[in-house]
Motif scaffolding. Sequence first.
Motif, short mmCIF file in Angstrom:
data_model
loop_
_atom_site.label_atom_id
_atom_site.label_comp_id
_atom_site.label_asym_id
_atom_site.label_seq_id
_atom_site.Cartn_x
_atom_site.Cartn_y
_atom_site.Cartn_z
N TYR A 37 8.12 -19.89 31.98
CA TYR A 37 8.91 -19.48 30.82
C TYR A 37 9.16 -17.98 30.93
N LYS A 38 10.38 -17.56 30.70
CA LYS A 38 10.71 -16.14 30.72
C LYS A 38 10.54 -15.60 29.32
N PHE A 39 9.59 -14.71 29.16
CA PHE A 39 9.21 -14.19 27.85
C PHE A 39 9.87 -12.84 27.62
N LYS A 40 10.61 -12.72 26.53
CA LYS A 40 11.30 -11.49 26.14
C LYS A 40 12.19 -10.93 27.25
N MET B 207 14.91 -21.29 39.34
CA MET B 207 14.65 -22.72 39.57
C MET B 207 13.35 -23.16 38.89
N LEU B 208 12.32 -22.34 38.97
CA LEU B 208 11.06 -22.67 38.29
C LEU B 208 11.25 -22.74 36.78
N GLU B 209 12.06 -21.82 36.25
CA GLU B 209 12.31 -21.81 34.81
C GLU B 209 13.15 -23.02 34.39
N LEU B 210 14.18 -23.35 35.15
CA LEU B 210 15.03 -24.50 34.83
C LEU B 210 14.25 -25.82 34.86
N ASN B 211 13.23 -25.87 35.70
CA ASN B 211 12.41 -27.08 35.82
C ASN B 211 11.16 -27.04 34.94
N ASN B 212 11.13 -26.08 34.02
CA ASN B 212 10.05 -25.95 33.03
C ASN B 212 8.67 -25.72 33.62
N PHE B 213 8.61 -25.07 34.79
CA PHE B 213 7.32 -24.69 35.35
C PHE B 213 6.87 -23.35 34.80
N LYS C 245 11.71 -10.49 30.33
CA LYS C 245 11.12 -9.65 31.37
C LYS C 245 9.91 -10.30 32.05
N PHE C 246 9.03 -10.88 31.28
CA PHE C 246 7.79 -11.42 31.82
C PHE C 246 7.88 -12.93 32.00
N TYR C 247 7.27 -13.42 33.04
CA TYR C 247 7.20 -14.86 33.25
C TYR C 247 5.78 -15.33 33.00
N ILE C 248 5.67 -16.48 32.36
CA ILE C 248 4.36 -17.10 32.16
C ILE C 248 4.43 -18.56 32.58
N SER C 249 3.31 -19.06 33.04
CA SER C 249 3.22 -20.45 33.48
C SER C 249 3.27 -21.36 32.27
N GLN C 250 3.91 -22.51 32.42
CA GLN C 250 3.95 -23.49 31.32
C GLN C 250 2.98 -24.63 31.57
N ARG C 251 2.21 -24.59 32.63
CA ARG C 251 1.30 -25.69 32.93
C ARG C 251 -0.13 -25.22 32.83
#
Length: 110
Positions: free
Chosen positions: A99-102, A91-97, A104-110
């Motif tokens: 980003y799933k990197f490669k 849900m966080l990824e779909l709402n652009n909060f 495996k890793f998640y990073i904040s987009q804000r």
Amino acid sequence: MFCIAHELNDITGEGTNKLIKNGAHLVTKLEDITSKFEFIKCKEVAEEKTYKIPEEYTNIYKCIEENINTTNEIVKKLKINIQDANYALTMLELNNFIYKFKGKFYISQR
């Protein structure tokens, strides 16, 4: 060079962790990259809008901001089941909060 930190006890992360130790830029959010290049401006970054993270996802979002950025790390830290973590991350990824990197890793987009 930009790198995302890896778990300390995982041999597959030795290369990226060594690069960071030797001066590579640590990436924890999109702005860590875009701030280094004047010509790259993401729409959200350029507009500097404030977005409210839904309350039910704030603990997971805070983990990602604290560089706890894999599903397993988040599950261990928050003591939640993996299904709930995956749902919230999706849900966080779909709402652009985030980003799933490669994959495996998640990073904040804000």
